[in-house]
Enzyme design. Structure first.
Site, short mmCIF file in Angstrom:
data_model
loop_
_atom_site.label_atom_id
_atom_site.label_comp_id
_atom_site.label_asym_id
_atom_site.label_seq_id
_atom_site.Cartn_x
_atom_site.Cartn_y
_atom_site.Cartn_z
N ARG A 1 0.84 -1.20 0.00
CA ARG A 1 0.00 0.00 0.00
C ARG A 1 0.88 1.24 0.00
O ARG A 1 0.61 2.21 -0.72
CB ARG A 1 -0.93 0.00 1.23
CG ARG A 1 -2.11 -0.94 1.09
CD ARG A 1 -3.11 -0.73 2.23
NE ARG A 1 -2.63 -1.28 3.49
CZ ARG A 1 -2.95 -2.48 3.96
NH1 ARG A 1 -3.76 -3.26 3.27
NH2 ARG A 1 -2.49 -2.90 5.11
N PHE B 1 -11.46 -5.71 -5.71
CA PHE B 1 -11.41 -6.51 -4.47
C PHE B 1 -10.97 -5.56 -3.34
O PHE B 1 -10.03 -5.85 -2.60
CB PHE B 1 -10.46 -7.69 -4.59
CG PHE B 1 -10.73 -8.58 -5.78
CD1 PHE B 1 -11.73 -9.53 -5.74
CD2 PHE B 1 -9.99 -8.45 -6.96
CE1 PHE B 1 -11.98 -10.36 -6.84
CE2 PHE B 1 -10.24 -9.27 -8.06
CZ PHE B 1 -11.23 -10.23 -8.00
N ASP C 1 -16.07 -3.97 -4.96
CA ASP C 1 -16.08 -5.18 -4.13
C ASP C 1 -17.51 -5.72 -4.15
O ASP C 1 -18.46 -4.97 -4.38
CB ASP C 1 -15.66 -4.85 -2.69
CG ASP C 1 -15.19 -6.08 -1.93
OD1 ASP C 1 -13.96 -6.24 -1.75
OD2 ASP C 1 -16.05 -6.90 -1.52
N SER C 2 -17.63 -7.03 -3.92
CA SER C 2 -18.97 -7.62 -3.94
C SER C 2 -19.64 -7.57 -2.58
O SER C 2 -20.80 -7.91 -2.44
CB SER C 2 -18.89 -9.07 -4.42
OG SER C 2 -17.99 -9.78 -3.61
N ASP D 1 -6.34 -7.37 -6.22
CA ASP D 1 -5.93 -8.08 -5.01
C ASP D 1 -7.02 -9.09 -4.62
O ASP D 1 -7.73 -8.90 -3.63
CB ASP D 1 -5.68 -7.08 -3.87
CG ASP D 1 -5.16 -7.75 -2.61
OD1 ASP D 1 -4.60 -8.86 -2.72
OD2 ASP D 1 -5.34 -7.18 -1.52
N CYS E 1 -2.48 -14.26 -3.31
CA CYS E 1 -2.17 -14.61 -1.92
C CYS E 1 -2.29 -16.12 -1.71
O CYS E 1 -2.37 -16.58 -0.59
CB CYS E 1 -3.06 -13.84 -0.95
SG CYS E 1 -4.80 -14.19 -1.15
N1 SAH Z 1 -7.24 -5.41 -1.12
C1 SAH Z 1 -7.84 -5.57 0.17
C2 SAH Z 1 -8.05 -7.03 0.54
C3 SAH Z 1 -8.87 -7.82 -0.44
S1 SAH Z 1 -9.69 -9.16 0.30
C4 SAH Z 1 -7.00 -4.83 1.21
O1 SAH Z 1 -5.84 -4.50 0.96
O2 SAH Z 1 -7.50 -4.60 2.31
C5 SAH Z 1 -10.66 -9.75 -0.96
C6 SAH Z 1 -11.96 -8.98 -1.19
O3 SAH Z 1 -12.50 -9.48 -2.41
C7 SAH Z 1 -13.06 -9.13 -0.15
O4 SAH Z 1 -13.44 -7.87 0.31
C8 SAH Z 1 -14.23 -9.81 -0.89
O5 SAH Z 1 -15.50 -9.27 -0.51
C9 SAH Z 1 -13.93 -9.45 -2.30
N2 SAH Z 1 -14.40 -10.37 -3.35
C10 SAH Z 1 -14.23 -11.71 -3.44
N3 SAH Z 1 -14.69 -12.18 -4.62
C11 SAH Z 1 -15.15 -11.11 -5.30
C12 SAH Z 1 -15.72 -10.92 -6.59
N4 SAH Z 1 -15.90 -11.95 -7.42
N5 SAH Z 1 -16.05 -9.68 -6.96
C13 SAH Z 1 -15.88 -8.62 -6.13
N6 SAH Z 1 -15.32 -8.72 -4.93
C14 SAH Z 1 -14.97 -9.96 -4.51
#
Ligand code: SAH
Length: 408
Positions: A221, A237, A259-260, A309, A349
């Site tokens: 970040r 995400f 995000d979903s 991510d 990850c």
């Molecule tokens: N980048 C973030 C962490 C990501 S965690 C950080 O640095 O804090 C992964 C995220 O992906 C979660 O919030 C989850 O709700 C979201 N997610 C998972 N599958 C998804 C999809 N198909 N579309 C949108 N969001 C999704």
């Protein structure tokens, strides 16, 4: 000395390995798999400390017995004189803490204090968020010693409270039920504010992912913050908005978070408000990232910077191929959406996806998108998530900063 060692051997139960199965322990790898064990003299309790001996009876180390897990013993020590007791945990916790200290003796506001096997404490995670520490007991050994660990944490750091977030599936493999709740002191607030670089983030210790926050991405970040100025970003995400906050604090023009999870987006909105960023500089979109990227591609939208991510796509090695296709899909779409000279921060990850394969997938995605791409930086998990050299499994977070070349 020889006498005290032999007494200890008598006190702890002893397990013998099959012939030739001592090799990984001689290389100080901390796991003994069920299939490597020849016999157990007396059945130990779950989490009880056992002495591990080779087939020929040579002492190899001391670890925690886990009767159900395929990882039957997790090693605490390879040193015959190191007794596993209250002091052992205090020493390990103290050493791990000293490794997280800033040069001026202070500590970051939020950091991973204990990274399990890599800090010599298999099955234990400890994260500090401001005045609170969150613990995860992930294996029978750390579970067995939980009160010593809680006591050690409280002794070594001026905490207001210690909270447990062992509500994770991996405990099932150890025959342990999920568990969470307050272990010591005051309950943490519903939204615990921490400072990271140039921004503040609200942590949900009770329900947030992992122990509340993705501490492992803190350095990435910061890196993004340094490259953010004046750019239009797409943060996919986005969860509670970590990368977006870093980008905006770093002078980004605009960030679109996708995000979903409506809940994660609401927390993200709150994080953006608390940092006082002008509302014209960010947006939140509740959508499936795969569909959203496709839609943006059809609309021919372009961004100066994109963050990918995703959550762990590879849960087991059987999923590797499917996961590879998913990574390729989102990376290809992201390259389509990048302006020439734009940057992509792309991550995996999944521990089962190695860095070489990940780079290859990203390279193939660039080819498919017909983009000329340079890798300008390789990323990993932050320094407070170290990887012990004897435990390569500890390395899981990989990232690449890719730049599309102007000559496209
Ligand atoms: N980048 C973030 C962490 C990501 S965690 C950080 O640095 O804090 C992964 C995220 O992906 C979660 O919030 C989850 O709700 C979201 N997610 C998972 N599958 C998804 C999809 N198909 N579309 C949108 N969001 C999704």
């Amino acid at each position: 000395m020889a006498l005290s060692l032999s007494i200890r051997k008598i006190m702890n139960k002893v397990i013998y390995l099959k012939p030739e199965k001592e090799k990984s322990l001689l290389r100080k790898h901390p796991w003994v798999f069920a299939g490597a064990i020849a016999r157990v003299r007396e059945t130990p309790l779950p989490g009880e400390t056992v002495e591990v001996l080779s087939h020929k009876g040579n002492w190899l180390g001391r670890g925690a017995w886990s009767p159900i897990s395929q990882i039957r013993v997790r090693m605490w020590t390879f040193s015959p004189e190191e007794v596993v007791d209250t002091r052992f945990f205090l020493n390990r916790l103290k050493q791990a803490l000293s490794l997280r200290q800033n040069a001026d003796g202070s500590f970051p506001d939020a950091f991973r204090w204990v990274a399990a096997e890599s800090d010599g404490l298999p099955g234990l995670i400890a994260d500090r968020y401001g005045d609170w520490v969150v613990l995860q007991f992930l294996a029978t050994g750390s579970e067995f010693w939980r009160s010593e660990i809680v006591q050690g944490i409280g002794t070594l750091f001026p905490v207001r409270g210690i909270y447990e977030r062992s509500d994770v599936d991996v405990r099932k493999k150890e025959g342990l039920a999920p568990q969470s709740g307050l272990l010591y002191g005051e309950a943490p607030p519903m939204n615990l504010w921490i400072r990271e670089g140039g921004f503040r983030a609200g942590i949900d210790i009770y329900q947030g992912h992992k122990t509340g926050y993705y501490l492992d991405q803190s350095e990435n970040r910061a890196r993004l913050g340094h490259m953010a100025t004046g750019k239009n970003w797409l943060n996919t995400f986005s969860y509670t908005g970590g990368f977006s906050l870093a980008a905006l604090a770093g002078g980004a023009k605009h960030v679109l978070n996708v995000d979903s999870s409506a809940h994660a987006l609401a927390r993200s909105e709150e994080n953006h408000r608390q940092n006082g960023f002008d509302t014209s500089r960010y947006d939140h979109l509740e959508a499936d990232v795969f569909k959203c990227l496709r839609g943006f591609h059809t609309e021919e939208r372009l961004f100066d910077g994109i963050v990918l991510d995703p959550p762990k796509f590879v849960e087991s090695k059987f999923h590797l191929e499917k996961a590879a296709r998913a990574y390729k899909d989102i990376n290809r779409l992201a390259f389509h959406l990048l302006r020439p000279g734009g940057v992509l921060f792309t991550f995996s990850c999944s521990g089962l996806m190695d860095a070489g394969l990940f780079q290859k997938i990203v390279a193939d995605s660039a080819l498919d998108a017909q983009r000329d791409v340079q890798f300008i930086h390789r990323m990993g998990q932050a320094a407070d998530h170290p990887v012990r050299s004897t435990f390569p499994e500890g390395f899981y977070l990989k990232g690449l900063i890719c730049r599309t070349c102007n000559e496209n």
